[in-house]
Write an enzyme that holds these catalytic residues in place. Sequence first.
Site, PDB file in Angstrom:
ATOM      1  N   LYS A   1      48.314   5.296  70.279  1.00  0.00           N
ATOM      2  CA  LYS A   1      46.910   5.087  69.910  1.00  0.00           C
ATOM      3  C   LYS A   1      46.211   4.223  70.966  1.00  0.00           C
ATOM      4  CE  LYS A   1      47.813   7.563  66.514  1.00  0.00           C
ATOM      5  NZ  LYS A   1      47.907   7.661  65.098  1.00  0.00           N
TER       6      LYS A   1
HETATM    7  C1  LIG Z   1      48.459   8.097  63.836  1.00  0.00           C
HETATM    8  C2  LIG Z   1      47.719   8.637  62.684  1.00  0.00           C
HETATM    9  C3  LIG Z   1      48.069   8.315  61.357  1.00  0.00           C
HETATM   10  C4  LIG Z   1      49.322   7.573  60.977  1.00  0.00           C
HETATM   11  O1  LIG Z   1      49.400   6.318  61.488  1.00  0.00           O
HETATM   12  P1  LIG Z   1      50.792   5.499  61.378  1.00  0.00           P
HETATM   13  O2  LIG Z   1      50.404   4.139  61.851  1.00  0.00           O
HETATM   14  O3  LIG Z   1      51.768   6.168  62.289  1.00  0.00           O
HETATM   15  O4  LIG Z   1      51.221   5.512  59.961  1.00  0.00           O
HETATM   16  C5  LIG Z   1      47.262   8.781  60.334  1.00  0.00           C
HETATM   17  N1  LIG Z   1      46.182   9.542  60.589  1.00  0.00           N
HETATM   18  C6  LIG Z   1      45.830   9.891  61.843  1.00  0.00           C
HETATM   19  C7  LIG Z   1      44.612  10.716  62.061  1.00  0.00           C
HETATM   20  C8  LIG Z   1      46.584   9.460  62.932  1.00  0.00           C
HETATM   21  O5  LIG Z   1      46.234   9.833  64.172  1.00  0.00           O
END
Ligand SMILES: *Cc1c(COP(=O)(O)O)cnc(C)c1O
Length: 379
Positions: free
Chosen positions: A184
Amino acid sequence: MNYKIPLFDLNFNKREEKAAVKTIRSGWISTGPRVEEFEKRFSEMTGSRYALATSNCTVALHLSMILSGICSGNEVICPSLTFVATVNSIRYVGAKPVFCDIISHENLNIDPEKIESKITSRTKAIVVMHYAGFPCNMKLIMNVAKKYNLKVIEDSCHALTSDYNGKKLGSIGDIGCFSFFSNKNVSTGEGGMLITNIKKYYEKAKLLRSHGMTTLSYERAQGHAVKYDVLELGYNYRMDDIRAAIGIEQLNKLGKNLVRREYIRNKYLDLMGEIDEIIIPFRGNMNKVSNYIFPVVLKKGISGKRDIIRHILKNNGIQTSVHYDPPVHKMKIYLSNIQLPLTDYVSKSLISLPMYPNLNNGQIRFIVNKFKDAITKIK
Ligand SMILES: *Cc1c(COP(=O)(O)O)cnc(C)c1O
């Protein structure tokens, strides 16, 4: 395979190392002062009154469902062109996800008009996901929510600090959720954040994050409390101070990170401008956004060749991805006979090209040239 140009590259250096080491040496590594500082920075940055750090975004989404009072027998309207966690969180509280199609091949966000047609007496909430960081039409969505008395949860994992009419995405609905998973815009390995302007939501979320206990170990260690009671059936959804310390360093870099991402998107737009066979989603968007990924959609004539194009790029050392195929409504645990023709088309025709701050002009030109070559080859 070791790619010459990966899809994403971690933006870590000595600063993150130092922050982690400093926290380890401080003697306090679980939830404590670094988490508090990270939350404070995050709430200031997003303009939301409260921010609560969690162990990941999936649990923040789960908490959002509980806070919104969603339970068995309820329906929650959601997109299918998203990561599966957006939808799984609805199931955690026993509710039923009701999938809604996107707006077009150019706007990959949930369609507010189609949302309205899916509302029943059982509908309690809408979950939106701002694809690639580009805003859903929150004005229309909030209007629909108001009209039918629905909660709105923003899965803002792609959209950290994206602007929308003077606000930040995630702070417009009742609750916003973010992820700090490795790939991210802000990475802590694993990590998440829940933001809200509603005090009772924040207080309940904080309780549920730590087993429903009235005090944290840190408070007891500081002598601020000697014992605790348990008021709700809670969880362990906490973030630790080592990750929070890394997160703070990542926030310090975010401004520059986003400037680079915007530059890279514009460079792609310049160089890919005249490729007739593709659509670049959200091309006309004028908001300042996070540019989490750079997706392109293949037009009808060549969409069946998507995987061949990806293979050619791979052979040139370029990693690509698809956000998302299959879409959630086509996954085994969600299969039904629901029709989402735009989502279906786009998920089969999407390619996400490399996007990260250190991608340089030469690399972008190389990617675009190889992409153009691939299109010529398959025709
Ligand atoms: C990465 C992501 C998640 C999940 O996040 P985690 O921290 O891995 O639980 C949920 N929704 C979207 C759109 C994502 O890109």
